[in-house]
Design a protein around this motif. Structure first.
Motif, mmCIF file in Angstrom:
data_model
loop_
_atom_site.group_PDB
_atom_site.id
_atom_site.type_symbol
_atom_site.label_atom_id
_atom_site.label_comp_id
_atom_site.label_asym_id
_atom_site.label_seq_id
_atom_site.Cartn_x
_atom_site.Cartn_y
_atom_site.Cartn_z
ATOM 1 N N THR A 1 0.833 -1.208 0.000
ATOM 2 C CA THR A 1 0.000 0.000 0.000
ATOM 3 C C THR A 1 0.860 1.247 0.000
ATOM 4 O O THR A 1 0.596 2.228 -0.702
ATOM 5 N N TRP A 2 1.926 1.214 0.821
ATOM 6 C CA TRP A 2 2.860 2.348 0.931
ATOM 7 C C TRP A 2 3.512 2.645 -0.424
ATOM 8 O O TRP A 2 3.704 3.810 -0.803
ATOM 9 N N THR B 1 1.657 5.136 -2.597
ATOM 10 C CA THR B 1 1.373 6.493 -2.125
ATOM 11 C C THR B 1 2.173 7.497 -2.946
ATOM 12 O O THR B 1 3.219 7.183 -3.513
ATOM 13 N N LYS B 2 1.686 8.744 -2.994
ATOM 14 C CA LYS B 2 2.320 9.768 -3.830
ATOM 15 C C LYS B 2 3.696 10.193 -3.312
ATOM 16 O O LYS B 2 4.525 10.685 -4.081
ATOM 17 N N TYR C 1 5.864 8.121 -1.880
ATOM 18 C CA TYR C 1 6.685 6.920 -1.663
ATOM 19 C C TYR C 1 8.164 7.165 -2.023
ATOM 20 O O TYR C 1 9.059 6.714 -1.303
#
Length: 436
Positions: A180-181, A184-185, A187
């Motif tokens: 999920t991480w 992310t924008k 990351y």
């Protein structure tokens, strides 16, 4: 492998140079002793010849008594010569021509002068011998310290190799939140922080941001880097765990080097897992967590870290921190930092000092240990100018009468762009030999 070979070459070169110096000192000492012995033997022969000339009967009686004139000491020979000369000046003076008396006086004067010159040469030889022996002992003590540092390096390299083998055997399972991480924008920036901290063990927040900027080709002033760290430290909701946390117990206000103390961060257990998932390796232990075990306070630990960072920026290579060295008198010396000088390739020891009150009774012992282990080359990193001046005074007092080189600097001055006037180096105060 290339770095290891270069270090090994530098170590061997340092050992060879030290051995050559010791060998040259011993050879010089032997030559001076031989010359002094020859000079004494010549003067002794002249005294024997003069006494034999003045009193042949006494010479023959000594030979018969198996105690030849050659076995007499210089003082005894001189005394016997003076006795006979005084007797000659009395009753025999009327029978000896003035010219012969003058010749004898001149010869005696020359012998006395030779004897005096010999005494001075002997004194100089003995003094030179003492100096050479002291220099030899100092070099041997320094060489022993360097060998201990090299031994620790070998043990550390073996441990690193074992760790690398263990890492390859134990793959880390990937938690659900990692996937999920990765979508992310932020990351890219947050993962850069995890990689920097895991690979380098960096603890100070400004240093972490600086390395993130370098990795991402961004300016260190980019606010998104600071926000990425904040995101890792205070995630909202239960979707992600906290990966980075600030170490407690460090007072941020009122740094003695100016400004506030930098925040000290380390990876949480989940942060370590994140690094292992990203790289397949075990993260390097946090530098603050390592050094705090060996130092008196968090503030002194932070100053040690900052000193190390500046040395690296100036081209020095850190060989170790807080490594114990056994001295010749059975005591132990623990330098704060062991580094390699980029110009000379020599190993140097660096002490890190803060502007706080200290126990003056133990200070002289500290500087004497430093003097022995470093062969009189003392490098000290202080937090501000007041501390630098106080430490220079301590060293001058503790090592009064000894020949040493001291190089001092301070963090506050370096932050303001100051450099040494002599050579443009980071060492503001440089004292060599017997300078005042």
């Amino acid at each position: 492998m290339v770095d290891f070979t270069l270090e090994e070459f530098q170590r061997n070169q340092s050992i060879r140079i030290s051995r050559d110096i010791i060998g040259q000192s011993e050879e010089h000492e032997q030559k001076m002793q031989t010359n002094a012995q020859k000079s004494w033997e010549n003067a002794h022969k002249q005294l024997v010849a003069l006494l034999r000339f003045l009193d042949q009967d006494y010479d023959e009686s000594c030979e018969k008594a198996t105690r030849p004139l050659e076995s007499f000491s210089d003082d005894d020979l001189a005394y016997l010569i003076h006795v006979r000369l005084r007797a000659m000046q009395g009753s025999a003076s009327k029978k000896i021509e003035p010219l012969e008396i003058n010749e004898l006086k001149q010869r005696l004067k020359e012998l006395n002068q030779k004897y005096s010159d010999l005494e001075q040469e002997l004194i100089a030889t003995q003094e030179s011998k003492r100096n050479i022996q002291a220099e030899k002992a100092a070099l041997e003590a320094h060489l022993a310290a360097l060998r201990q540092i090299q031994k620790d390096d070998v043990a550390q390299n073996i441990q690193i190799q074992k760790t690398n083998i263990e890492e390859s055997r134990d793959p880390t399972p990937v938690p659900v939140w990692v996937k999920t991480w990765q979508f992310t924008k932020n990351y890219e920036k947050t993962s850069a922080a995890i990689l920097v901290m895991g690979e380098m063990g960096i603890a100070l927040r400004p240093s972490i941001i600086k390395q993130m900027a370098k990795r991402l080709s961004l300016s260190a002033a980019n606010k998104n880097l600071d926000e990425a760290l904040n995101w890792l430290m205070s995630l909202e909701g239960n979707e992600f765990p906290i990966l980075v946390e600030q170490i407690s117990g460090v007072v941020e206000q009122g740094s003695s080097s100016g400004g506030n103390q930098p925040a000290v961060l380390h990876l949480t257990r989940d942060g370590q897992v994140a690094y292992q998932v990203l790289t397949g390796k075990i993260p390097k232990e946090n530098e603050f967590d390592i050094l705090i075990r060996h130092h008196s306070s968090p503030e002194h630990t932070i100053l040690n870290i900052q000193a190390g960072e500046i040395l690296i920026e100036e081209g020095y290579k850190i060989r170790g921190r807080a490594q114990a060295i056994n001295l010749s008198n059975g005591e132990t010396y623990i330098p704060d930092i062991v580094a390699i000088d980029p110009k000379s390739g020599e190993v140097i020891f660096v002490e890190v000092e803060r502007d706080v009150s200290k126990d003056q009774i133990s200070r002289k012992t500290k500087w004497m240990k430093f003097y022995e282990a470093s062969n009189g080359n003392l490098y000290v990193f202080c937090d501000n100018l007041n501390c630098q001046r106080a430490i220079q005074g301590e060293i001058n007092l503790a090592l009064s009468g000894l020949s040493y080189n001291s190089f001092l600097t301070n963090l506050h001055g370096l932050r303001n762009g100051k450099r040494a006037g002599k050579d443009g180096s980071i060492w503001f105060s440089q004292r060599r030999g017997n300078e005042k």
